[in-house]
Motif scaffolding. Structure first.
Motif, PDB file in Angstrom:
ATOM      1  N   GLN A   3       0.843  -1.188   0.000  1.00 36.94           N
ATOM      2  CA  GLN A   3       0.000   0.000   0.000  1.00 36.94           C
ATOM      3  C   GLN A   3       0.876   1.234   0.000  1.00 36.94           C
ATOM      4  N   GLU A   4       0.370   2.282  -0.626  1.00 35.99           N
ATOM      5  CA  GLU A   4       1.107   3.537  -0.721  1.00 35.99           C
ATOM      6  C   GLU A   4       0.162   4.695  -0.455  1.00 35.99           C
ATOM      7  N   ASN A   5       0.651   5.651   0.307  1.00 34.44           N
ATOM      8  CA  ASN A   5      -0.074   6.897   0.494  1.00 34.44           C
ATOM      9  C   ASN A   5       0.566   7.912  -0.451  1.00 34.44           C
ATOM     10  N   TRP A   6      -0.193   8.340  -1.445  1.00 31.29           N
ATOM     11  CA  TRP A   6       0.341   9.288  -2.419  1.00 31.29           C
ATOM     12  C   TRP A   6       0.151  10.730  -1.981  1.00 31.29           C
ATOM     13  N   GLY A   7      -0.560  10.942  -0.893  1.00 34.94           N
ATOM     14  CA  GLY A   7      -0.729  12.288  -0.341  1.00 34.94           C
ATOM     15  C   GLY A   7      -1.733  13.136  -1.113  1.00 34.94           C
ATOM     16  N   LEU A   8      -1.673  14.432  -0.835  1.00 37.02           N
ATOM     17  CA  LEU A   8      -2.587  15.391  -1.454  1.00 37.02           C
ATOM     18  C   LEU A   8      -2.087  15.725  -2.854  1.00 37.02           C
ATOM     19  N   ARG A   9      -2.941  15.519  -3.849  1.00 34.83           N
ATOM     20  CA  ARG A   9      -2.572  15.784  -5.245  1.00 34.83           C
ATOM     21  C   ARG A   9      -3.682  16.556  -5.935  1.00 34.83           C
ATOM     22  N   LYS A  10      -3.294  17.276  -6.955  1.00 32.21           N
ATOM     23  CA  LYS A  10      -4.249  18.038  -7.752  1.00 32.21           C
ATOM     24  C   LYS A  10      -5.018  17.075  -8.663  1.00 32.21           C
ATOM     25  N   LEU A  11      -6.319  17.284  -8.771  1.00 32.19           N
ATOM     26  CA  LEU A  11      -7.155  16.472  -9.646  1.00 32.19           C
ATOM     27  C   LEU A  11      -7.118  17.042 -11.061  1.00 32.19           C
ATOM     28  N   GLU A  12      -7.286  16.203 -12.040  1.00 35.40           N
ATOM     29  CA  GLU A  12      -7.293  16.632 -13.446  1.00 35.40           C
ATOM     30  C   GLU A  12      -8.506  17.526 -13.724  1.00 35.40           C
ATOM     31  N   TYR A  13      -9.614  17.228 -13.074  1.00 29.98           N
ATOM     32  CA  TYR A  13     -10.824  18.043 -13.193  1.00 29.98           C
ATOM     33  C   TYR A  13     -11.517  18.033 -11.839  1.00 29.98           C
ATOM     34  N   GLN A  14     -12.371  19.027 -11.611  1.00 36.36           N
ATOM     35  CA  GLN A  14     -13.030  19.130 -10.311  1.00 36.36           C
ATOM     36  C   GLN A  14     -14.026  17.991 -10.098  1.00 36.36           C
ATOM     37  N   ILE A  15     -14.042  17.496  -8.869  1.00 39.37           N
ATOM     38  CA  ILE A  15     -15.003  16.486  -8.448  1.00 39.37           C
ATOM     39  C   ILE A  15     -15.683  17.041  -7.208  1.00 39.37           C
ATOM     40  N   GLN A  16     -16.988  17.165  -7.241  1.00 38.57           N
ATOM     41  CA  GLN A  16     -17.749  17.729  -6.126  1.00 38.57           C
ATOM     42  C   GLN A  16     -17.189  19.093  -5.709  1.00 38.57           C
ATOM     43  N   LYS A  17     -16.841  19.901  -6.699  1.00 40.82           N
ATOM     44  CA  LYS A  17     -16.308  21.257  -6.519  1.00 40.82           C
ATOM     45  C   LYS A  17     -14.975  21.278  -5.771  1.00 40.82           C
ATOM     46  N   LYS A  18     -14.243  20.177  -5.836  1.00 39.58           N
ATOM     47  CA  LYS A  18     -12.924  20.097  -5.195  1.00 39.58           C
ATOM     48  C   LYS A  18     -11.881  19.867  -6.275  1.00 39.58           C
ATOM     49  N   SER A  19     -10.730  20.536  -6.134  1.00 38.35           N
ATOM     50  CA  SER A  19      -9.689  20.419  -7.160  1.00 38.35           C
ATOM     51  C   SER A  19      -8.489  19.595  -6.685  1.00 38.35           C
ATOM     52  N   THR A  20      -8.503  19.138  -5.410  1.00 33.83           N
ATOM     53  CA  THR A  20      -7.436  18.297  -4.882  1.00 33.83           C
ATOM     54  C   THR A  20      -8.059  17.138  -4.106  1.00 33.83           C
ATOM     55  N   GLY A  21      -7.240  16.143  -3.787  1.00 31.18           N
ATOM     56  CA  GLY A  21      -7.720  15.017  -3.003  1.00 31.18           C
ATOM     57  C   GLY A  21      -6.557  14.191  -2.483  1.00 31.18           C
ATOM     58  N   PHE A  22      -6.804  13.445  -1.418  1.00 33.38           N
ATOM     59  CA  PHE A  22      -5.809  12.535  -0.851  1.00 33.38           C
ATOM     60  C   PHE A  22      -5.924  11.194  -1.572  1.00 33.38           C
ATOM     61  N   TYR A  23      -4.828  10.743  -2.172  1.00 33.88           N
ATOM     62  CA  TYR A  23      -4.804   9.486  -2.912  1.00 33.88           C
ATOM     63  C   TYR A  23      -4.186   8.382  -2.046  1.00 33.88           C
ATOM     64  N   HIS A  24      -4.742   7.167  -2.184  1.00 33.73           N
ATOM     65  CA  HIS A  24      -4.167   6.013  -1.492  1.00 33.73           C
ATOM     66  C   HIS A  24      -4.331   4.782  -2.380  1.00 33.73           C
ATOM     67  N   LEU A  25      -3.298   3.929  -2.397  1.00 36.90           N
ATOM     68  CA  LEU A  25      -3.297   2.726  -3.227  1.00 36.90           C
ATOM     69  C   LEU A  25      -3.166   1.482  -2.351  1.00 36.90           C
ATOM     70  N   PHE A  26      -3.972   0.475  -2.666  1.00 33.21           N
ATOM     71  CA  PHE A  26      -3.843  -0.854  -2.067  1.00 33.21           C
ATOM     72  C   PHE A  26      -3.600  -1.846  -3.188  1.00 33.21           C
ATOM     73  N   GLU A  27      -2.659  -2.754  -2.975  1.00 36.12           N
ATOM     74  CA  GLU A  27      -2.455  -3.876  -3.885  1.00 36.12           C
ATOM     75  C   GLU A  27      -2.700  -5.125  -3.042  1.00 36.12           C
ATOM     76  N   PHE A  28      -3.599  -5.997  -3.505  1.00 36.19           N
ATOM     77  CA  PHE A  28      -3.986  -7.133  -2.673  1.00 36.19           C
ATOM     78  C   PHE A  28      -4.423  -8.319  -3.516  1.00 36.19           C
ATOM     79  N   LYS A  29      -4.409  -9.498  -2.878  1.00 31.54           N
ATOM     80  CA  LYS A  29      -4.931 -10.726  -3.482  1.00 31.54           C
ATOM     81  C   LYS A  29      -6.213 -11.070  -2.746  1.00 31.54           C
TER      82      LYS A  29
END
Length: 116
Positions: free
Chosen positions: A41-67
């Motif tokens: 798992q990786e925490n990618w932190g706060l990143r800018k979004l390519e387009y607004q989602i729910q009037k927000k232009s940034t978001g906290f990204y997180h990745l899980f890799e699992f079986k």
């Protein structure tokens, strides 16, 4: 037969650091309770979004890799939809080439961290 998956979800940027960690822990617990094996798992932190989602232009990204069994993915995505802190998610099944690429990427990242 367990398949390997990768899921990335984006949390709303108005969360405190503690709320973000609690949300990640919640989804990690769901995976573990359903019998999934978390590989990475990786925490990618706060990143800018390519387009607004729910009037927000940034978001906290997180990745899980699992079986896991495919039914686990259905339950995980249901929980993503129910959680108001999650604004987007994407889960993909990895084939053998994607698994090899992912392992290579993890090893490179680990080597970089050890050198610093």
């Amino acid at each position: 037969m367990l398949k390997q998956y990768e899921t990335v979800f984006i949390m709303t940027p108005v969360l405190s650091d503690e709320q973000m960690k609690e949300t990640v822990q919640k989804f990690e617990n769901i995976l573990v309770e359903k019998g999934a094996e978390i590989i990475h798992q990786e925490n990618w932190g706060l990143r800018k979004l390519e387009y607004q989602i729910q009037k927000k232009s940034t978001g906290f990204y997180h990745l899980f890799e699992f079986k896991a069994d495919p039914s686990v993915v259905a339950e995980l995505e249901l929980q993503y939809r129910r959680d108001e802190k999650v604004i987007r998610y994407l889960t993909v099944s990895l084939d053998k080439h994607a698994i090899a690429y992912s392992e290579k990427r993890r090893n490179l990242r680990k080597a970089r961290e050890e050198n610093n």
